[in-house]
Every structure is written in C-alpha cells, then in structure tokens.
Scaffold this active site. Structure first.
Site, PDB file in Angstrom:
ATOM      1  CG  HIS A 278      -1.590  16.788  -3.824  1.00 27.48           C
ATOM      2  ND1 HIS A 278      -2.560  17.151  -4.719  1.00 27.48           N
ATOM      3  CD2 HIS A 278      -1.195  15.549  -4.187  1.00 27.48           C
ATOM      4  CE1 HIS A 278      -2.752  16.167  -5.584  1.00 27.48           C
ATOM      5  NE2 HIS A 278      -1.934  15.184  -5.289  1.00 27.48           N
TER       6      HIS A 278
ATOM      7  CB  CYS B 129      -1.178  14.901  -8.681  1.00 25.68           C
ATOM      8  SG  CYS B 129      -0.921  13.213  -8.142  1.00 25.68           S
TER       9      CYS B 129
HETATM   10  N1  GLN Z   1      -4.447   9.030 -10.680  1.00 31.67           N
HETATM   11  C1  GLN Z   1      -3.089   9.496 -10.680  1.00 31.67           C
HETATM   12  C2  GLN Z   1      -2.120   8.527 -10.024  1.00 31.67           C
HETATM   13  O1  GLN Z   1      -2.499   7.770  -9.168  1.00 31.67           O
HETATM   14  C3  GLN Z   1      -3.023  10.844 -10.004  1.00 31.67           C
HETATM   15  C4  GLN Z   1      -3.349  10.797  -8.547  1.00 31.67           C
HETATM   16  C5  GLN Z   1      -3.540  12.164  -7.936  1.00 31.67           C
HETATM   17  O2  GLN Z   1      -3.831  13.117  -8.633  1.00 31.67           O
HETATM   18  N2  GLN Z   1      -3.432  12.262  -6.624  1.00 31.67           N
HETATM   19  O3  GLN Z   1      -0.968   8.538 -10.350  1.00 31.67           O
END
Ligand code: GLN
Length: 206
Positions: free
Chosen positions: A190, A92
């Site tokens: 995740h 992510c």
């Molecule tokens: N900040 C990034 C986004 O919103 C990654 C989010 C995350 O790692 N859950 O795309």
C-alpha cells in the site's frame, strides 16, 4: 483516439489504506502523456466491464475479500479481460484473490480466481510496517517502497515470478514480494503503491 479504459474493481469491498490513489495516479500519468482516459468504478453489485485496458483492485478485510472473490467468480468479466491480455494490478487482499487460494476468516482455505499461480494462507503474525523491495531486473523498475498490513503469507508456483525481493519488511513471507505473470501483477504494497512508486505506474501504462 480510443480512450485508455481504467477499471477500479469493487471499491465498496476492496479499498483500504488509500489504494484508490493507484487509480488517480494512473489516470494522472496517462493524461500527462496526452492519452484520453475513461475511468469506470465497478461496485460488487455491478457487472465487470469486459473491455477495460487496466483493472485495479485494492486491499480489504477478510470477509469482504471472500465476498469479492465469489462475486468476481460468478461475474467472469475479470477472467475474460485477463485472458485477452488486459493489465491487472491488485494489492494485498486483491493480490490474494487473484491466486489459487487464500486463508479465509474461519481458517478454511478459500478458492481464488486462479489468474496468478500463488497460494496464500494465514501467517502466525500479522505483517505491519514499512517495506522496501528490489524489483525483478527484467521489469526495469526502481526499488519499491510501501506500507504493508496483512496476515496472509504467499507462496509462488512455477507459473508466477516474484515481483521483487524484500530488503525490509515481510511481503510474501519468504524474502520475495508480490508476483507477476504476463500482464497480471500483484503486490502487498500500500502507500498507495503507484503513488510511492511511479515507475510501477509507468510499467502498467506501457
Ligand atoms: N485480509 C488479507 C490479510 O490479512 C488482506 C489484508 C489487506 O488487504 N490489507 O492478509
């Protein structure tokens, strides 16, 4: 025997939704194979070791993501490790950080580490929910499942291949999910991803 060196990058900035489980899973599966393992957790005020075998990064919120990118750029350790062929697995925010650029907090694009030929920006809607995706057959890994929660949308350049194709959920936002080039892999999953998908953990241990 020289231990397998696992490096968990910046748990103080990048570790959401239990992504630390990826580290625990790799450690566990390596030990089950009888491999000695050495785990190093590197906070953002510490140097990234150059001699790791597998580097892991998790998800994060927008501001810590930008901060992590700046520190990794200044440090140079992850670049050095990736360039000599170490495995990098990022989730992510970590995935976006590996790319050429991503959408920052104020709408401006932030330059990434350039280790993966992907560009991320901010999508119109946040992608939240379960995700199912079929992995590139070349990797010989069963169908992936996971949980996603991100604003980012990602487009792959010619030097990166999609890790998988989504059958449920958003992933990169164009029907693909994640990306890889050589031993550098990134995903929006995740779960933690390697706990829900042991086949992916074994791919990293090969
Ligand atoms: N900040 C990034 C986004 O919103 C990654 C989010 C995350 O790692 N859950 O795309």
């Amino acid at each position: 025997m020289r231990p397998l060196r696992l490096v968990w990058i910046y748990p103080d900035l990048l570790s959401t939704y239990g992504d630390r489980g990826n580290l625990l899973m790799l450690e566990r599966r390596a030990r089950l194979r009888g491999l000695p393992v050495e785990v190093t957790e590197v906070n953002s005020d510490q140097p990234v070791p150059r001699d790791g075998d597998i580097y892991l990064m998790g998800g994060g919120e927008d501001l810590p993501q930008t901060l992590a990118t700046r520190r990794l750029q200044a440090d140079g350790g992850l670049h050095e490790a990736a360039n000599r062929g170490a495995v990098v697995f990022a989730v992510c925010a970590g995935y976006q950080v590996l790319g050429m650029e991503f959408g920052g907090t104020d709408g401006a694009q932030v330059p990434g580490l350039g280790l993966l030929d992907i560009r991320s920006g901010r999508g119109e809607r946040r992608a939240v929910g379960e995700i199912v995706a079929d992995v590139d057959p070349a990797l010989n890994v069963p169908r992936l499942t996971g949980f996603e929660n991100h604003q980012g949308v990602t487009r792959l350049g010619p030097q990166a291949r999609p890790l998988a194709r989504t059958t449920l959920g958003t992933g990169n936002g164009d029907g693909t999910e994640g990306a890889y080039a050589g031993r550098v892999l990134g995903t929006y999953l995740h779960g933690p991803a390697l706990v829900r998908n042991p086949g992916l953990a074994d791919l990293l241990l090969h």
